[in-house]
Motif scaffolding. Structure first.
Motif, PDB file in Angstrom:
ATOM      1  N   LEU A  52      70.451  86.706  27.205  1.00  0.00           N
ATOM      2  CA  LEU A  52      69.082  86.925  27.649  1.00  0.00           C
ATOM      3  C   LEU A  52      68.213  85.692  27.506  1.00  0.00           C
TER       4      LEU A  52
ATOM      5  N   ALA B  97      70.169  98.236  19.918  1.00  0.00           N
ATOM      6  CA  ALA B  97      69.563  97.843  18.653  1.00  0.00           C
ATOM      7  C   ALA B  97      70.435  98.285  17.490  1.00  0.00           C
ATOM      8  N   ARG B  98      71.061  97.361  16.856  1.00  0.00           N
ATOM      9  CA  ARG B  98      71.839  97.697  15.671  1.00  0.00           C
ATOM     10  C   ARG B  98      72.043  96.444  14.867  1.00  0.00           C
ATOM     11  N   LEU B  99      72.506  96.614  13.694  1.00  0.00           N
ATOM     12  CA  LEU B  99      72.630  95.462  12.813  1.00  0.00           C
ATOM     13  C   LEU B  99      74.008  94.839  12.909  1.00  0.00           C
TER      14      LEU B  99
ATOM     15  N   TRP C 146      65.152  99.511  30.763  1.00  0.00           N
ATOM     16  CA  TRP C 146      64.745  98.771  29.581  1.00  0.00           C
ATOM     17  C   TRP C 146      64.954  99.626  28.337  1.00  0.00           C
ATOM     18  N   LEU C 147      64.513 100.871  28.439  1.00  0.00           N
ATOM     19  CA  LEU C 147      64.650 101.779  27.312  1.00  0.00           C
ATOM     20  C   LEU C 147      66.116 101.993  26.983  1.00  0.00           C
TER      21      LEU C 147
ATOM     22  N   ARG D 174      67.586  99.149  25.089  1.00  0.00           N
ATOM     23  CA  ARG D 174      67.191  99.062  23.682  1.00  0.00           C
ATOM     24  C   ARG D 174      67.833 100.159  22.850  1.00  0.00           C
ATOM     25  N   ALA D 175      67.812 101.346  23.416  1.00  0.00           N
ATOM     26  CA  ALA D 175      68.335 102.469  22.644  1.00  0.00           C
ATOM     27  C   ALA D 175      69.787 102.244  22.282  1.00  0.00           C
ATOM     28  N   GLY D 176      70.528 101.623  23.179  1.00  0.00           N
ATOM     29  CA  GLY D 176      71.943 101.408  22.880  1.00  0.00           C
ATOM     30  C   GLY D 176      72.189 100.086  22.171  1.00  0.00           C
TER      31      GLY D 176
ATOM     32  N   VAL E  48      74.161  91.003  18.384  1.00  0.00           N
ATOM     33  CA  VAL E  48      72.882  90.321  18.501  1.00  0.00           C
ATOM     34  C   VAL E  48      73.068  88.967  19.160  1.00  0.00           C
TER      35      VAL E  48
ATOM     36  N   ASP F  19      65.461 101.067  16.461  1.00  0.00           N
ATOM     37  CA  ASP F  19      64.765 101.321  17.728  1.00  0.00           C
ATOM     38  C   ASP F  19      63.255 101.396  17.507  1.00  0.00           C
TER      39      ASP F  19
ATOM     40  N   GLY G 244      74.083  89.397  22.897  1.00  0.00           N
ATOM     41  CA  GLY G 244      72.946  89.872  23.688  1.00  0.00           C
ATOM     42  C   GLY G 244      71.879  88.795  23.799  1.00  0.00           C
ATOM     43  N   GLY G 245      71.577  88.161  22.665  1.00  0.00           N
ATOM     44  CA  GLY G 245      70.532  87.152  22.659  1.00  0.00           C
ATOM     45  C   GLY G 245      70.881  85.983  23.549  1.00  0.00           C
TER      46      GLY G 245
ATOM     47  N   THR H  61      61.597 100.538  33.878  1.00  0.00           N
ATOM     48  CA  THR H  61      61.304 100.856  32.478  1.00  0.00           C
ATOM     49  C   THR H  61      62.425 101.692  31.876  1.00  0.00           C
TER      50      THR H  61
ATOM     51  N   ASP I  62      66.056  89.832  18.526  1.00  0.00           N
ATOM     52  CA  ASP I  62      67.062  89.103  17.743  1.00  0.00           C
ATOM     53  C   ASP I  62      66.458  88.554  16.460  1.00  0.00           C
TER      54      ASP I  62
ATOM     55  N   MET J 109      63.322  95.391  37.621  1.00  0.00           N
ATOM     56  CA  MET J 109      63.581  96.016  36.321  1.00  0.00           C
ATOM     57  C   MET J 109      62.858  97.351  36.230  1.00  0.00           C
TER      58      MET J 109
END
Lengths: 461, 174
Positions: free
Chosen positions: A28, A14-16, A6-7, A10-12, A21, B112, A24-25, A3, B134, A1
């Motif tokens: 993982l 993370a959203r509501l 990883w970034l 997350r950058a792409g 979710v 983020d 992805g969850g 870094t 999550d 992995m």
């Protein structure tokens, strides 16, 4: 992995979006199980606690009530404003009825409650709640709106939560975490008031000792216009609010004036400043968020025939119109702008308005000069020698006006007041030398020598 | 537009720094807490490294009192505030507060920023990080205040103040 990956993830990611979710969850969690299977230390898991606590629910309820009260003030709806109070507590209801009757008369640029710093004591008590009361007179680019701090206690009543107690913060409450913030000592919390608009963004506010409030409107409007003209286009709050009373108790209580270190009951007027809170709930003390003037007409009667408040109004307006530029006490110095400049300018402005006043100052200075050594320090400006200190402050601006003109005196003042006074003489600081060079075209030393000569020779014509 | 660029840039610097300290994602190789006085702290990651990274990305940081730092960035209508409690050079308590216009959904940049904090103790564990993400996202979406114990840390999400979201991670008492 890596870094970097990883970034990127997350950058792409993370959203509501619940779907995103869950997908992805789910993927993982599988990866997590695989890791756990590698042995070694037990893998942490998420142990959610019971989060629907009474405290959280009660806090939400308080927020709902405050939102309804905000709307009620905007809509001038007394019934809605009082609806969530404990109706069996007649003192509370009557007090809030008075506050509402006062608030509805003011013109707010922003009104509401900021609960971003609220903490709880037990399940029912919350604070600090900031009531945001930015008048149209206070609007400014400071980024902080004038606020007052309260602690609220809720209580169950007939199957719902109501406000059982509202505790206002006073200047001595700053160590109480639930009351830490600007004190709730505006006159509208204490006394039934009447508000009269005197002119464009000039407001008079009086208690029942001033049934003739309207009588002072023309004077307030005229003096405000003159001071604003003197200050020209420099930064200022757009309006002016003057509180008038003939009641010594109100004069002492409003804005905690009586608790101020330089309060003297016989003084005819004071200017006070309002502290702001930023949108994030931070108390912002680096600049003033508003200003107000208090005048005791009863005290004026002792000085001016016919209770003529214009000299006092003019002096206090010179403070409030220029308040936005004045330094606030800082960690480095708690003295604020040099007091000789603040009081000297207001006294000089009054003398410009009424040359007869200037003549009076001049003759008083000649008579009271004694062993004059220089400019008074801010530390004991309002002490035993305050009369002389005011006059010495006045003489600085009178001198500048005489040698460089009125505009230079105003500009000199505008450059001095953003700075805090220091325990060593302010006029010996290099920055003061710079101000003298810029505004007067001379060094501080030459300016001070000239001013001392001016004072010793009788302070002008 | 400016806001998104600023925050994404910030995350890049911080996470790059963190990655360099945590070379593995295996639990058997990396402790997730370290004792520091009466609490536990995030291992290895120095408070000063995080503060320096925030400063490098334009966050004015102030040491409000001994061992307590606050870094605040205001961009347009958004305020991002990070507070850090330092014990023996490490981080024992870190929180972020995001203030935004109350009626707007949190933007991707806001999320983020919050998730960057949520991941700090477990950066090396991609899977656990995702689980924590999550959990945080769920609570924010549900507009719920929430608490959870995750490993040696207490996590708090506070959404009940309109227009603000606070996420706090505190090392548990030992």
């Amino acid at each position: 992995m890596s870094t970097g990956n990883w970034l990127d993830a997350r950058a792409g990611g993370a959203r509501l979006s619940r779907r995103g979710v869950l997908v992805g969850g789910g993927l993982l969690v599988g990866g997590g199980l695989l890791l756990a299977g590698c042995g070694g230390r037990e893998r942490p898991s998420i142990e959610s606690r019971d989060v629907g606590s009474d405290r959280d629910r009660n806090k939400r309820r308080l927020r709902e009530i405050l939102d309804r009260q905000t709307e009620a003030v905007k809509n001038k709806d007394e019934k809605a404003y009082l609806a969530d109070l404990d109706s069996s507590n007649s003192d509370l209801v009557e007090h809030e009825r008075m506050v509402f009757a006062n608030l509805r008369q003011f013109e707010f640029a922003e009104f509401g409650y900021n609960t971003r710093r609220v903490a709880a004591h037990g399940d029912y008590t919350f604070g600090p709640v900031f009531r945001i009361t930015q008048l149209t007179a206070d609007e400014s680019p400071v980024g902080a709106a004038p606020a007052e701090t309260f602690r609220y206690r809720l209580a169950p009543k007939d199957g719902r939560l109501v406000i059982a107690e509202i505790t206002p913060a006073s200047p001595g409450d700053q160590k109480d975490a639930l009351l830490s913030g600007p004190p709730a000592d505006e006159a509208w919390n204490m006394t039934p008031l009447r508000v009269v608009q005197a002119a464009d963004n000039v407001w008079l506010v009086g208690d029942d000792s001033v049934p003739d409030l309207e009588k002072f409107a023309a004077a307030a409007a005229a003096e405000a216009a003159i001071v604003r003209r003197l200050w020209e286009g420099r930064a200022r709050f757009p309006g002016d609010v003057m509180y008038l009373t003939r009641d010594d108790d109100n004069y002492r209580r409003w804005f905690s004036l009586g608790k101020s270190s330089n309060f003297l009951p016989e003084i005819s007027g004071f200017q006070t400043s309002r502290t702001g809170v930023r949108q994030n709930g931070q108390v912002y003390s680096d600049q003033r968020a508003g200003a107000a003037i208090l005048i005791n007409l009863k005290n004026i009667r002792d000085y001016y025939s016919g209770e003529d408040p214009r000299v006092t109004m003019h002096h206090e307006l010179a403070h409030s119109v220029t308040a936005q530029l004045r330094a606030t006490p800082s960690i480095i110095s708690d003295l604020g702008s040099p007091t000789w400049a603040v009081e000297g300018f207001a006294t000089w402005a009054t003398g410009v308005r009424w040359p007869s006043e200037a003549s009076r100052y001049r003759s008083q200075l000649r008579n009271g000069l004694g062993s004059f050594k220089g400019l008074p320090s801010s530390k004991d400006f309002y002490g035993a020698k305050r009369s002389l200190n005011y006059l010495l402050g006045w003489s600085v601006f009178a001198y500048i006006a005489q040698i460089k003109g009125r505009e230079a005196a105003v500009e000199f003042y505008a450059q001095v007041i953003p700075l805090n006074d220091t325990l060593e003489p302010f006029v010996e600081l290099p920055i003061f030398d710079g101000i003298c060079e810029r505004t007067l075209g001379t060094s501080a030393g030459a300016f001070l020598e000239g001013w001392q000569r001016f004072v010793r020779r009788g302070a002008g014509a | 537009m400016l806001m998104v660029a600023a925050i994404v840039g910030l995350l890049g610097a911080l996470v790059a720094g963190v990655g360099a300290y945590l070379p593995t994602n295996r639990y058997q190789a990396t402790a997730t807490t370290v004792p520091c006085r009466r609490v536990v702290c995030i291992p290895v990651l120095k408070a000063s490294a995080v503060i320096d990274a925030l400063k490098a990305k334009g966050h004015p940081c102030e040491q409000e009192r001994d061992h307590h730092w606050k870094c605040e960035l205001m961009v347009g209508t958004l305020t991002f505030e990070t507070t850090i409690e330092e014990v023996e050079g490490l981080i024992s308590d870190v929180s972020v507060l995001v203030v935004r216009p109350p009626d707007e959904e949190p933007t991707e940049a806001v999320m983020d920023y919050l998730l960057w904090l949520a991941a700090l103790p477990y950066t090396a564990d991609e899977a656990l990080t995702e689980e924590i993400n999550d959990w945080v996202v769920d609570r924010i979406e549900a507009d719920e205040d929430a608490e959870a114990e995750i490993g040696g840390y207490n996590y708090y999400v506070v959404t009940s103040n309109p227009g603000s979201i606070r996420l706090r991670v505190i090392g548990a008492l030992r």
